[in-house]
Structure formats: C-alpha cells, structure tokens
Enzyme design. Sequence first.
Site, PDB file in Angstrom:
ATOM      1  N   LYS A  24      -2.711  11.539  10.967  1.00 26.70           N
ATOM      2  CA  LYS A  24      -4.112  11.817  10.644  1.00 26.70           C
ATOM      3  C   LYS A  24      -4.899  12.169  11.904  1.00 26.70           C
ATOM      4  CE  LYS A  24      -8.067   9.457   8.491  1.00 26.70           C
ATOM      5  NZ  LYS A  24      -8.780   8.775   9.574  1.00 26.70           N
TER       6      LYS A  24
ATOM      7  N   HIS B 133       0.808  -1.202   0.000  1.00 28.47           N
ATOM      8  CA  HIS B 133       0.000   0.000   0.000  1.00 28.47           C
ATOM      9  C   HIS B 133       0.849   1.262   0.000  1.00 28.47           C
ATOM     10  CE1 HIS B 133       0.598  -1.355   4.171  1.00 28.47           C
ATOM     11  NE2 HIS B 133       0.595  -0.102   4.508  1.00 28.47           N
TER      12      HIS B 133
END
Length: 898
Positions: free
Chosen positions: A563, A126
């Site tokens: 995040k 990823h």
Amino acid sequence: MHDVTNRSRVDVEAVAQGARALLGMFAEVLEHIGHGQAAAALPLRASGEQTAYSTGGVLALGMGFHLLSLVEQREATRHRAAAERRGETESGLFRSTLGPLTADHDPQELERLLDSVYVQPVLTAHPTEARRISTLEQYRELAELLDHDRSLEALDASERRRVRGVLERLFRFGEVRVRKPGVHDEQGLAINLLTRSMPEALALLIQNLDDAWREAGLPPRTGPGPRMRFGTWIGGDRDGHPLVTPAVTHAALVSYRNAALALQRSALVSLGARLGFSGLLHPTPQVLRSGIAQMEAQLGERAAPAVARNPEEPFRTYANLMLARLPESAETPPAPGFYEGSPEFLADLDVLTLALREIRAERLIDLEVEPVARSVRVFGFHLVALDVRQNSHAHDLAVEGLLSVSGETMTDFSSWDEARRREFLLRELETQRPFALPTATVTPQVETVVGALRVLADWTHVHGTSGVGALVVSMTRSLSDLLVPYLLAREAGLLHVGSDGAYCPLPVVPLFETIDDLARAPAILDAFLSTPIVQRSLAQTRAARGASTPVQEVMVGYSDSNKDGGIVASLWGLHRAETALIEVARRHGVGLRFFHGRGGTLSRGAGPTHRFLASQPEGGLEHGLRITEQGETIFQKYGSLDAAAYNLELLAAGTLRRVAGGQPAVHDEALERALDLVSQHSRQAYEDLVRTPGFFDFFREGTPIDVIETSGIGSRPARRTGQRTLEDLRAIPWVFAWAQSRFALTGWYGFGAGMTALAQHDPELHRRLAEHALGWPIARYIVSNVGVSVMSSDLDSARGYAGLVQDETTRTVVMRKIQDEHARTTLALTELYGAPLRQARQRVARLLDLRQDSLRPIHRWQCELLSRWRAGGSEDESLRLALLGTVNAIAAGLRTTG
C-alpha cells in the site's frame, strides 16, 4: 485473484467438465425450488447478457463460484494423484525435493536437516472467512461426497441425490452475514479447522514424507521429522481492534487449551480401546507394570476407577491412568498426579512404546502410539500459540498514562526524541519498581495494554509459555518502540529476574511494515540485539529450548509495504531488508526466524508457496518459518484433508530444500542493481498515482469501499483510528476494493514504469535482467505475481466503476494513468515471457476465463446498485444487503476478500 498459480498444472478441460456436471445439478435444485432464473446466471451457463439479479440470483452466483473452486481443488488433487501413479513428481513436494538432496548429503545429515525444519502457519482472522461455520461444514460435506476417482458425470442416482440435498441446504443457508462476527466466532472457525482436519492432514504429510524417503533410497527415519506447529492472532491481535480486550485474550487462551485437552482426551480414549490386549495372553512387561504403579501412586485414590475399568488389560489400564492424569479443562484446579504439561504426557507415551517393543509389537507403535505422540508434539495442551500484537503508538499512550499516574511532570512520551526515549527506557529497565500500585486508577490505554500483558503473566505462571507466542509490535520504527514492551511487561509482572538481571520469557518481535521502515530495520535490529535485557531474554529462551543458538524473530509485512509503494518496491524492499537483517543477526551470533505477514492476495504477499520459499534470501529459512494464513485462504488451503496435507507439505518440503542448500543462492550485483532501479522507478510511478489530485475521491467513488466498510466480513474495523484518510485505511479493504472493481492495481501498478525506465537508462542492464528474470527466484516470483495480477484485472469492468466518479477531470486523469500503466506492464511482461501473456500463461488464462462471463454482468449490477445507494438509498437496508450480496458473489468469483 487468490493464488491461482498453485493449481496452474491442473487439467482445465477436466475442471470445466466437472464444473458443468456439478453446476448442472445445482441448476436442477434451483429450478425445483422455484429459482429457475437464477440458474441462468451460474458460471459456465451465463450468456454474459444478464442485466439484473434477484437476491436468490446473486446468492446462486456466489455459490456457483464456490462450487467451481471446489471442482478446481478436486481436479488439482486428482491431477497430482495421477501424476504420482505415472511416476512424475510435482515441484515443491517431498518426492521432487529429496532425490536431488541425496547427492550432496549422507542419510544421517539429511535426516538431521529434516528434523531441524520448523514451520508454523499462524491463523489470523482478518479479513476473515466470509462464510459461517455452518456453511463451511456444508462445503466440507460436499467435498467429501465428491472425493473419489470417478468423474462427476459418472455419479450414480443415489450419489446425485445426496449431492443435490447438500446443494439445496447450502442455498437455503444463504451467504451474506447479517451481523459482524465476534472474536469468539473467529476462534470457533480456527478451532474447528485445527481439531477436525489437521491431525489427519499431519498423518498424511508424514506418510507422504516416508514414501518419498523410501523412494529416494534412504534408510528408515528414526527422528520425529519436521516440526510443524500452529499459531494464531485470533483473540490476541489488538492492533486497532477495540473488541480484543484483556478478558477476550484470557477467554481465547482458555478456549484453545480446552480444545487441545479435548483433542488429546479423544486420542487417548481411542488408543486405550485399540490396546485392549488380554493380560492372559501376554506377560505384562516390567516397564509397563512400573509405569502403572508409579501413576497409581501419583493419582492416589483417583487411580482406582481407571485400574478397575479393565483389570485384565494392562495396556488399556495404562491408557486409562493417562486419561485420569489429563486435566479436564483449563480451569481444572491443580492436584497431585495431573499432568503439568505435555512433556510429561509424552514421557508416559514413551513408556508405552517401550512396553510394546518388549512384546515385539513395533508395528503397533507406528500405527497407534506415534499418531498420538505426533498430535501432542504439535498441539500440546494449548492447540496454538497465541501472539499478542499491538501498535507502537498504543504502547506509547500506555507509557504516558503510567508516567501520569506515577506523578511525573513530563508525560508526553510520544513526542520525545529517540535519544531521550532510549535513555529513559534503558534506565528504567535496570530497576524493578512499578509506576502504578495495583489499586491505582489508570487510563483506558494503560488498562488495555498492561491488562493484556497481565493476563499473559498470570497464564504463563500457571500453564507455562507453550500456549503464548510473541509480543508483536506493529509499526516498529525505532529501537525505543521495541524497548517499551519490556517496560510494560515489568508493570504487568511479566518480567522475570535472573541472576544477572530482568528478562522477558516471551519474545518481543518487531513488525516492519512500510518500505521506509524496512530500510531502517537492519539498524534497529542491530541496536536491539545490543541491548542487555534483550540479550538476557534470548539467552533464557535458548536455555529453555535446550538450543545451541538463540533465535530472534522478525516479522515483515507485505500489506502495508505494498500500500505504501506498490508491489515491486514491496517485494524487492522485503528481499533487500531480509538479506541485511540476516547479516546483522549473524554478527551478533543470533539465528533469525522470519515471520512473514502474507495476505490472501498476490499484492499482499500470496503466490505459489514453492516459489515464495525459493525466493527467500540465503539463510532466510535456516532457523524456521512462521507465516500468516489469513481469511478465506485458511479454508481454501486447509479446509479439506487433501488440501491441508498438500499445503503443509509444500511448506515443509520447500523449507527443507532451502535449509539443505537445494536452491543455490544468486549473488549478482548487476541483477540486484537492476531490480533496485526497477523498484525505485516503480515506486515513483505508484506514488505519482496516489498523489494525483482527487485520487482518494476516485478510490472512494470508483470502488465499493463504502459498502465493504459496512460488511460483516471480519470483527476488526476497516480503519485503525476511524479517520477517513488513505493513511488510516487498512491494507486489506484497500486491496479488497480495488479487486472488487477489477482494477487490481495493487498487484501490478508500477512494474511497467520500472521496466521502461530501466530500458531507457541502462539498456544493457535491462537486457541482462530480462535474460535472467525467469531463472532468478526472486525476480521470477515478482514477475509471476505481477503477471497473474494483470491477467486478473479487467479494464472493461473497471471502466464501469470509473463511471461512478463524479468529477470528470479526476475520472479522466486517473483513468488515463491506470490504462497507460496497464499497457506498459502488459508490454513489459510480453517482452520477458517472449510471448503475449495469455499465451505464456495459458492455464492461468483459461482458469480465469471459466469465471469471466459470469463476473462481468455482476460487476455491472453492482455499479447500478452503488449508483442507487449513493443517490439517496443509503438508509435502505434491503439495498445494502443486496450490495453485500454482490460483494460476496464477486469475492467468490475472484477467490479473495483481500
């Protein structure tokens, strides 16, 4: 922007000059095949006035950015080579590391420390490489054509013709993936990389080490050197990835083992050919005769072809017998004489070494045998160690399924409080009973989770644990989250039973991801290391390795912590947590090995490798380093021989420097308190932004996140459970979307607010931090990454994306906050550097400038296409593909997909 500072010493003018030459050849190709208009949009050729792009124009622009990156990498390699010829040393490499260490360590101690260095890059898919293997092969071929000391302008006619041929093939291949890659495709990328360039890169790494060792005035090394190993998540990472089934994990293990066996078989064939010494010229050493006789006895009748093949060449005969002992594949049934594992293979190579030494062929040991031995030490019969990662919530659902099938009445395990969960798990782990019979019908969650562990149990029973890494528990938030895997392992038959109780042969590794979880991590680790089954498992692992100290691995996440609270709170929270975790492990007499889950962007933990290693807390590298290499950064760092050797050397040399005490630790409570305050106020500012009413709508409409979610970049879904919420969105598409729209706020937002608040509340502490910020490694790492992130943002382009936000109030409020914080952060950095950012970081600024004139028009075109798509063209496949082309082109320009 990706780790541009790793190349900040490169000659920017040389990059520009070389890029113009290469892009000029590409323009010739485009004009010749009828895409002359596309040539006008290429980097360093664009006027910045482009208003629309054809499909070919977008493709050419993306290729142009990749070619510019290729030239940057080439010039960085040339710059390092020229510096070495001048007797200069680059920071972070062995030449700059060993000299200072010789003052504090005698040669024997320094070599002992070197041999203790453990580094394991872990390849993850990823968000995955946006380009296909076939495309990457073309770029690799092009890099090899350009790999010489002459300038690109000096290529002769024949060389230019070959370069143009590769460029035409690349353009005709195309860049946009029409379909998402499968896990098998991602495995192919990893296998291709590891078996093609990595063995040579490791040889070059050792050569660089030996050259630096000799130049430092040290006697010849006798040990194996740093322990370089490789790991992967591809085929084992099932956190929110429904396509990674137990069957996929088994297929991955088979693929990696087969690739390793093929690699070792090829090395043995070559070794035998090189050792075809005539037995008529040299007496056959007794140790070799004994080795041949022993292998003949082991192999029985299967030895005959190997012995008959080269009857007068005893050394080659020995290599032929080793080939006969090597299993053909992972599915080869066990038979007498076959190697059970790579240690037996290495033992046979030792016999060959002794025999060569007896005939005074020491030089050939280093040239011929040692490279094969090194390949076996690194890759074994498994190539990589496959981690299996799963989310703690998925584990809980599996436990609930097991409780249900066993007839329990209280099956809502997820809702139990922590005390009840612990009591239940500790009680169960003292028994051997399974919850479900093999014939029982179980829930899909049980089948998926326990099925994967059953694959590992079966595999390790046959092949041992070398090819399997850790059981990584993502979203670890309590001790019980770490005890559940042991219970599930018991169900799968993965637990072993020793004289004092059950233990797990595979390490259970917590992954602490959010800022709050990082704060809880020391208490969780303390409780974990106090648990009997954990202590037994660590003791068994220590005994199997023959080590003096058990080692517990802990993974720390950069993406979700960023995040969660912004870059400053993330990086400083990680540093604080690591420092406390090291102390917890020391109290338990356990070594701690950190597994750093770094991404490909600065906001997800990337940054100059030597500065990253220098910023680690004292003791943070003492027991080794595992570190993720993700997505497109894998090819950028390891796709060519020189790049791979360079990046591996940065990891090995930087780790050695810290292990040997070459970077003094900083214990200054005032500075730490200052960063505590900056982090606290930075996080408040970041949370204030993301909690602004309408902020998620701003993100959905003001970035191309909806296009990214339809892209073929990566086999893994962009969301964990499919919910359209900020919490469910993975950190990678979150970062990717902000980068595409040039806000890049995940890499800088909150820093200015934090520094401003510190100056207002404690001016003296602010002055002290400013005085030491560029000398204190962790502060310098934060400041440097924030600085490059701000420079990579472009608010002019970002305003174009903000214009897509439909609600005017939301657009105005959010954009004002972003612009104000951008100004605060820029001012804070100017004060720290003592000069405007572009002046303080001139090379970085100039490298970014090489791309800017071509990026701004493609951003405008993407905004235009987004507007059309969202206005009713979402069913238009050609429009979607055009948008994906812009996503790829911009990602190439920014050197990152997140």
